[in-house]
Motif scaffolding. Sequence first.
Motif, short mmCIF file in Angstrom:
data_model
loop_
_atom_site.label_atom_id
_atom_site.label_comp_id
_atom_site.label_asym_id
_atom_site.label_seq_id
_atom_site.Cartn_x
_atom_site.Cartn_y
_atom_site.Cartn_z
N LEU A 144 -2.34 -10.49 -1.18
CA LEU A 144 -3.55 -9.96 -0.55
C LEU A 144 -3.48 -10.09 0.96
N THR A 145 -2.99 -11.23 1.45
CA THR A 145 -2.86 -11.43 2.90
C THR A 145 -1.93 -10.38 3.50
N GLY A 146 -0.81 -10.10 2.81
CA GLY A 146 0.11 -9.07 3.27
C GLY A 146 -0.54 -7.69 3.25
N TRP A 147 -1.28 -7.40 2.20
CA TRP A 147 -1.97 -6.11 2.08
C TRP A 147 -2.93 -5.92 3.26
N LYS A 148 -3.71 -6.96 3.55
CA LYS A 148 -4.67 -6.88 4.66
C LYS A 148 -3.96 -6.74 6.00
N ARG A 149 -2.79 -7.39 6.13
CA ARG A 149 -2.00 -7.25 7.36
C ARG A 149 -1.54 -5.80 7.54
N HIS A 150 -1.15 -5.16 6.45
CA HIS A 150 -0.75 -3.75 6.49
C HIS A 150 -1.88 -2.90 7.04
N LEU A 151 -3.08 -3.10 6.52
CA LEU A 151 -4.23 -2.32 6.97
C LEU A 151 -4.53 -2.56 8.44
N GLU A 152 -4.40 -3.82 8.86
CA GLU A 152 -4.67 -4.17 10.26
C GLU A 152 -3.66 -3.52 11.19
N ASN A 164 -6.09 4.71 -5.58
CA ASN A 164 -6.82 4.22 -4.41
C ASN A 164 -7.26 2.79 -4.71
N LEU A 165 -6.55 1.83 -4.17
CA LEU A 165 -6.80 0.43 -4.46
C LEU A 165 -7.41 -0.26 -3.24
N TYR A 166 -8.39 -1.14 -3.50
CA TYR A 166 -9.07 -1.82 -2.40
C TYR A 166 -9.21 -3.32 -2.70
N PRO A 167 -8.10 -4.03 -2.83
CA PRO A 167 -8.18 -5.46 -3.16
C PRO A 167 -8.90 -6.27 -2.10
N GLN A 168 -8.87 -5.80 -0.85
CA GLN A 168 -9.51 -6.53 0.24
C GLN A 168 -11.03 -6.58 0.06
N LYS A 169 -11.57 -5.73 -0.78
CA LYS A 169 -13.01 -5.72 -1.01
C LYS A 169 -13.44 -6.75 -2.06
N SER A 170 -12.47 -7.28 -2.80
CA SER A 170 -12.77 -8.29 -3.83
C SER A 170 -11.81 -9.47 -3.70
N PRO A 171 -11.80 -10.15 -2.56
CA PRO A 171 -10.81 -11.22 -2.32
C PRO A 171 -10.92 -12.37 -3.32
N GLU A 172 -12.11 -12.57 -3.90
CA GLU A 172 -12.31 -13.67 -4.85
C GLU A 172 -11.43 -13.54 -6.09
N PRO A 195 0.81 -1.23 0.00
CA PRO A 195 0.00 0.00 0.00
C PRO A 195 0.84 1.27 0.00
N ASP A 196 1.95 1.27 0.76
CA ASP A 196 2.81 2.45 0.80
C ASP A 196 3.64 2.59 -0.47
N LEU A 197 4.07 1.48 -1.04
CA LEU A 197 4.79 1.54 -2.32
C LEU A 197 3.89 2.12 -3.40
N VAL A 198 2.64 1.69 -3.42
CA VAL A 198 1.68 2.18 -4.41
C VAL A 198 1.48 3.68 -4.25
N LYS A 199 1.30 4.14 -3.01
CA LYS A 199 1.07 5.57 -2.79
C LYS A 199 2.28 6.42 -3.14
N ASN A 200 3.47 5.88 -2.94
CA ASN A 200 4.68 6.61 -3.32
C ASN A 200 4.81 6.71 -4.83
N ALA A 201 4.40 5.66 -5.52
CA ALA A 201 4.51 5.64 -6.98
C ALA A 201 3.38 6.41 -7.65
N HIS A 202 2.18 6.28 -7.11
CA HIS A 202 0.97 6.89 -7.67
C HIS A 202 0.16 7.48 -6.53
N LYS A 203 0.37 8.73 -6.21
CA LYS A 203 -0.32 9.31 -5.05
C LYS A 203 -1.83 9.35 -5.22
#
Length: 223
Positions: free
Chosen positions: A56-64, A36-44, A25-33
């Motif tokens: 995805l598991t890592g992304w969700k861990r970041h948010l947590e 706004n990505l929300y992969p956790q909303k479409s886990p399927e 999530p932080d890499l994405v924001k640094n590259a493209h401010k």
Amino acid sequence: MNFLSHFYFERNNQDENMVIGTVLPDLVKNAHKDWNLYPQKSPELFTTDPKLNSLLTGWKRHLEVDLLFHSSTFFFTETAKLKQLLLPILGDSPVRPSFLAHIGVELVLDHLLVTHHKIDINAFYEHLNNVDDKVLNTFLKKCGSEDTDKFFAFLNSFRSSRYLLSYQKLENISYALQRICMRLWVHPFHETTVSLLNEQLEIYKVMLEQNYLSIFDEIEGKL
């Protein structure tokens, strides 16, 4: 939390996809401010592929981790302490003291993890280098990203520069704070302010050093 603080919770994790997911999530924001990505909303979209699912598991861990950190008593107490140290040196600076204190606490935590040898920065970069960029590109595309070339240009520069190694010196934390503020304000600080900022961070580092691991223990106990 910043890159190295997120890595602390995965310091023994050998899954490079999950490790990069925790900082993605932080890499994405640094590259493209503006992304706004929300992969956790479409886990399927990710769960059928083990590597995509690890990202995805890592992304969700970041948010947590960020949620636990930003809602903690530690965060409110420490940002208030640093804010009081910063107020006298900001003068007519357009930088909001609360913003600078927020980012400052996170970067000093990274610095302390490094200087107290709680993490290995080279191991962090090894994980980043081991990730299959094709898998990462697929993940970002499934998130709805289109201009992934810009992201990989940033990521490759981030990998090759090993910029986080500079966090071993506190004066580089002051420089990093200045660079972050320059994304939001054209002239965030007077020249003398940077030197004063480093002095205040030195004072704050000594204060934080006494109990900085408590927030990591607290969050780790809740993950």
